[in-house]
Design a protein around this motif. Sequence first.
Motif, PDB file in Angstrom:
ATOM      1  N   GLY A 437       0.812  -1.214   0.000  1.00  0.00           N
ATOM      2  CA  GLY A 437       0.000   0.000   0.000  1.00  0.00           C
ATOM      3  C   GLY A 437       0.841   1.258   0.000  1.00  0.00           C
ATOM      4  O   GLY A 437       0.314   2.366  -0.086  1.00  0.00           O
ATOM      5  N   LYS A 438       2.158   1.098   0.081  1.00  0.00           N
ATOM      6  CA  LYS A 438       3.081   2.235  -0.001  1.00  0.00           C
ATOM      7  C   LYS A 438       3.647   2.307  -1.426  1.00  0.00           C
ATOM      8  O   LYS A 438       4.009   1.278  -1.999  1.00  0.00           O
ATOM      9  CB  LYS A 438       4.231   2.079   0.993  1.00  0.00           C
ATOM     10  CG  LYS A 438       3.800   2.032   2.441  1.00  0.00           C
ATOM     11  CD  LYS A 438       5.004   1.844   3.355  1.00  0.00           C
ATOM     12  CE  LYS A 438       4.588   1.766   4.819  1.00  0.00           C
ATOM     13  NZ  LYS A 438       5.766   1.593   5.710  1.00  0.00           N
ATOM     14  N   ALA A 439       3.730   3.515  -1.952  1.00  0.00           N
ATOM     15  CA  ALA A 439       4.260   3.690  -3.305  1.00  0.00           C
ATOM     16  C   ALA A 439       5.770   3.866  -3.219  1.00  0.00           C
ATOM     17  O   ALA A 439       6.289   4.985  -3.156  1.00  0.00           O
ATOM     18  CB  ALA A 439       3.603   4.880  -3.986  1.00  0.00           C
ATOM     19  N   ASP A 440       6.492   2.750  -3.203  1.00  0.00           N
ATOM     20  CA  ASP A 440       7.946   2.806  -3.136  1.00  0.00           C
ATOM     21  C   ASP A 440       8.520   3.077  -4.527  1.00  0.00           C
ATOM     22  O   ASP A 440       7.791   3.277  -5.491  1.00  0.00           O
ATOM     23  CB  ASP A 440       8.501   1.510  -2.547  1.00  0.00           C
ATOM     24  CG  ASP A 440       8.079   0.285  -3.358  1.00  0.00           C
ATOM     25  OD1 ASP A 440       7.370   0.453  -4.369  1.00  0.00           O
ATOM     26  OD2 ASP A 440       8.458  -0.837  -2.981  1.00  0.00           O
ATOM     27  N   ILE A 441       9.837   3.078  -4.624  1.00  0.00           N
ATOM     28  CA  ILE A 441      10.490   3.371  -5.906  1.00  0.00           C
ATOM     29  C   ILE A 441      10.066   2.364  -6.968  1.00  0.00           C
ATOM     30  O   ILE A 441       9.736   2.734  -8.101  1.00  0.00           O
ATOM     31  CB  ILE A 441      12.024   3.367  -5.737  1.00  0.00           C
ATOM     32  CG1 ILE A 441      12.467   4.548  -4.875  1.00  0.00           C
ATOM     33  CG2 ILE A 441      12.712   3.440  -7.099  1.00  0.00           C
ATOM     34  CD1 ILE A 441      13.955   4.606  -4.617  1.00  0.00           C
ATOM     35  N   ALA A 442      10.063   1.071  -6.607  1.00  0.00           N
ATOM     36  CA  ALA A 442       9.713   0.037  -7.580  1.00  0.00           C
ATOM     37  C   ALA A 442       8.280   0.226  -8.092  1.00  0.00           C
ATOM     38  O   ALA A 442       8.019   0.111  -9.297  1.00  0.00           O
ATOM     39  CB  ALA A 442       9.874  -1.343  -6.947  1.00  0.00           C
ATOM     40  N   THR A 443       7.368   0.522  -7.193  1.00  0.00           N
ATOM     41  CA  THR A 443       5.967   0.712  -7.581  1.00  0.00           C
ATOM     42  C   THR A 443       5.831   1.888  -8.532  1.00  0.00           C
ATOM     43  O   THR A 443       5.149   1.805  -9.563  1.00  0.00           O
ATOM     44  CB  THR A 443       5.092   0.943  -6.336  1.00  0.00           C
ATOM     45  OG1 THR A 443       5.160  -0.217  -5.496  1.00  0.00           O
ATOM     46  CG2 THR A 443       3.647   1.189  -6.722  1.00  0.00           C
ATOM     47  N   GLN A 444       6.478   2.991  -8.216  1.00  0.00           N
ATOM     48  CA  GLN A 444       6.360   4.184  -9.058  1.00  0.00           C
ATOM     49  C   GLN A 444       7.084   4.015 -10.397  1.00  0.00           C
ATOM     50  O   GLN A 444       6.607   4.488 -11.421  1.00  0.00           O
ATOM     51  CB  GLN A 444       6.877   5.406  -8.306  1.00  0.00           C
ATOM     52  CG  GLN A 444       5.994   5.784  -7.120  1.00  0.00           C
ATOM     53  CD  GLN A 444       6.471   7.036  -6.410  1.00  0.00           C
ATOM     54  OE1 GLN A 444       6.418   8.131  -6.958  1.00  0.00           O
ATOM     55  NE2 GLN A 444       6.946   6.872  -5.174  1.00  0.00           N
ATOM     56  N   ARG A 445       8.213   3.338 -10.373  1.00  0.00           N
ATOM     57  CA  ARG A 445       8.916   3.106 -11.633  1.00  0.00           C
ATOM     58  C   ARG A 445       8.052   2.312 -12.603  1.00  0.00           C
ATOM     59  O   ARG A 445       7.937   2.647 -13.788  1.00  0.00           O
ATOM     60  CB  ARG A 445      10.237   2.368 -11.378  1.00  0.00           C
ATOM     61  CG  ARG A 445      11.363   3.262 -10.919  1.00  0.00           C
ATOM     62  CD  ARG A 445      12.641   2.477 -10.678  1.00  0.00           C
ATOM     63  NE  ARG A 445      13.729   3.357 -10.268  1.00  0.00           N
ATOM     64  CZ  ARG A 445      14.908   2.947  -9.804  1.00  0.00           C
ATOM     65  NH1 ARG A 445      15.145   1.645  -9.697  1.00  0.00           N
ATOM     66  NH2 ARG A 445      15.836   3.815  -9.468  1.00  0.00           N
ATOM     67  N   LEU A 446       7.424   1.259 -12.093  1.00  0.00           N
ATOM     68  CA  LEU A 446       6.584   0.436 -12.956  1.00  0.00           C
ATOM     69  C   LEU A 446       5.325   1.190 -13.371  1.00  0.00           C
ATOM     70  O   LEU A 446       4.917   1.154 -14.538  1.00  0.00           O
ATOM     71  CB  LEU A 446       6.217  -0.857 -12.240  1.00  0.00           C
ATOM     72  CG  LEU A 446       5.390  -1.860 -13.048  1.00  0.00           C
ATOM     73  CD1 LEU A 446       6.092  -2.231 -14.349  1.00  0.00           C
ATOM     74  CD2 LEU A 446       5.123  -3.122 -12.224  1.00  0.00           C
TER      75      LEU A 446
END
Length: 596
Positions: A437-446
């Motif tokens: 549920g947190k938008a980490d670097i990996a989530t935002q990159r994808l």
Amino acid sequence: MMIKKYLCNIYVTIRNFFRRLNPNLLKGTGVLFLAGVIICVCLLPVPQKAASSLNYLDEESMDSLDAGAMVVMEIGANGSEVVKLQKRLNQLGYYTEHASGVYDVKTASAVNEFQRQNELSATGKADYTTLDMIYNQENTARTSQLEQSYEYGDCGEEVALIQRGLAVAGYFKLECDGMFGLATKSAVMSFQSDNGLLSNGRASGETFELLSEIAQPAGINSYAAVMAQSSEKEIMAVQQALADLGYMSAENLTGYLGSITQNALESFQKQYGLTQTGEADQDTVQFLNYIVEYRGIGGSAQPKYATLNPGDSGEAVQDMQEALKKLGYFSGTTTDYFGDKTEEALRNFQAYVGLSDTGIANSRTQDKLFTLASKMPSTLKSYKLLEQEDESVAVRRLQTGLKTLGYFSGNVTSYFGSKTYDSVRKFQRAKGLTVTGKADIATQRLLFSLAPEAEDIEVIEKLKWFNDAKNLFKIGTTAKIIDVNTGYSFTVKRTGGYYHADVEPVSASDTAVMKKMLGGNWSWNRRPIIVVYNGRYLAASMNGMPHSFDKISGNNFSGHFCVHFAGSKTHGSNRVDEAHQAAVEKAYANGYKVLD
């Protein structure tokens, strides 16, 4: 005509009352007495209509009120407007009862849930802002959440999936037969209690999502079947895993694939709903390995990767660093040496994805690492971690990307609330990322690789005052002002103004920030600012001089100050102020610097 009728009705009612008491009372001075009574009654306040009958979308009549916070309907209200609200909430999937026209506890609960899901203050009261969003939201009911709810007495494939998730996590010891019985209910309640969820024994919402995720290993099955002709080491690994899970005794770890091992495999397959062959086929080996690693116990059916320890070197170490770099945990140039920097990055990764942060790259850690890294785009753009209660332009871009891909509905704001949290989880789950549920670097990159236009949205808007801004930033509503020159921010309330906005700091602390922004002295000089209202960033200009009327007490600010937008005018001369307009243009061009 209505007033005349009203007075006549009062006269007749009072006259009849006194006649019944004493017929002689209305003779002589009694007439004057009666007239005095009528006058007193007329001075009493006329009963108002129920709150539900207010025309809550009449913006002109509400312009002088705090439209955003005005309570239009709450518990006790009734009438046609309540019926309309209940039917609309039913369309959106928040209300399942008959539209009774009575604003009861269930209606308040539905409104509360709508507010929570849409980043509003969850009061259960249908204020103007809530109603405006309810009637203007996309007509998308929450059918998916309503459909995916399972409880005692249900049966089917989805129940078997729930049982498998419970079994993998160690809460369910029986066969995953798809029948939601008492044992399943008890296991669900234990799982909910241990994971901070409402322990009601019903598998719905996040309970269902989590168990569905646990029930099946992610990624491609790269495990090989283990057969009689396999090596003793490979057979021993399968036997060790079966023993760790309680399907056979440790005394039978022989390295020979005989009847005891086959019986243990068949029992394992039966419990988890796999094809009962008694053989260590590819799917069985994968699932066996997955459960052992999920529970973090000793055995492993077939390690995919050799364990890497601090101090090791070689190509495998560099591959691991590259994967950590793709996910945002490792920076700088990669090498083939497992040093302190690599260990720290690995520990951070392990902690984030829910593994034991040992700093040792065992097979499970590497499997998770390489699976996630394989989903990343080639670009290595860096992003700041976004989580609940954050409020920024970055959140607005995140919501835009999620909405573009169909994971977020409703209005895009700049606030990371529960609805954004749920949407991020849905995206992460759909893309095989770690569901936090947190938008980490990996989530935002994808996310931004799939919706690149979301990063290029025009964050700062230059709204014309008379066409748009005047009706958006209403009298009585509050907004945050961000100074483009210094980055200082404070909260104001619009208290008046027709040709432009007259505003006042809402508190003494806001006044203190404003004065500090001005260098300690009030000034008529125009300044470029960003007005943040309802998640939108509006280019504007202000002066810093208190003057004229004062409607907020206790804020250490005697008067109000002016905020101008594109095309607004001064009140005194009724003309466009060029200095204010130049500051608006500067805010529009340079405001992004203080926002980012």
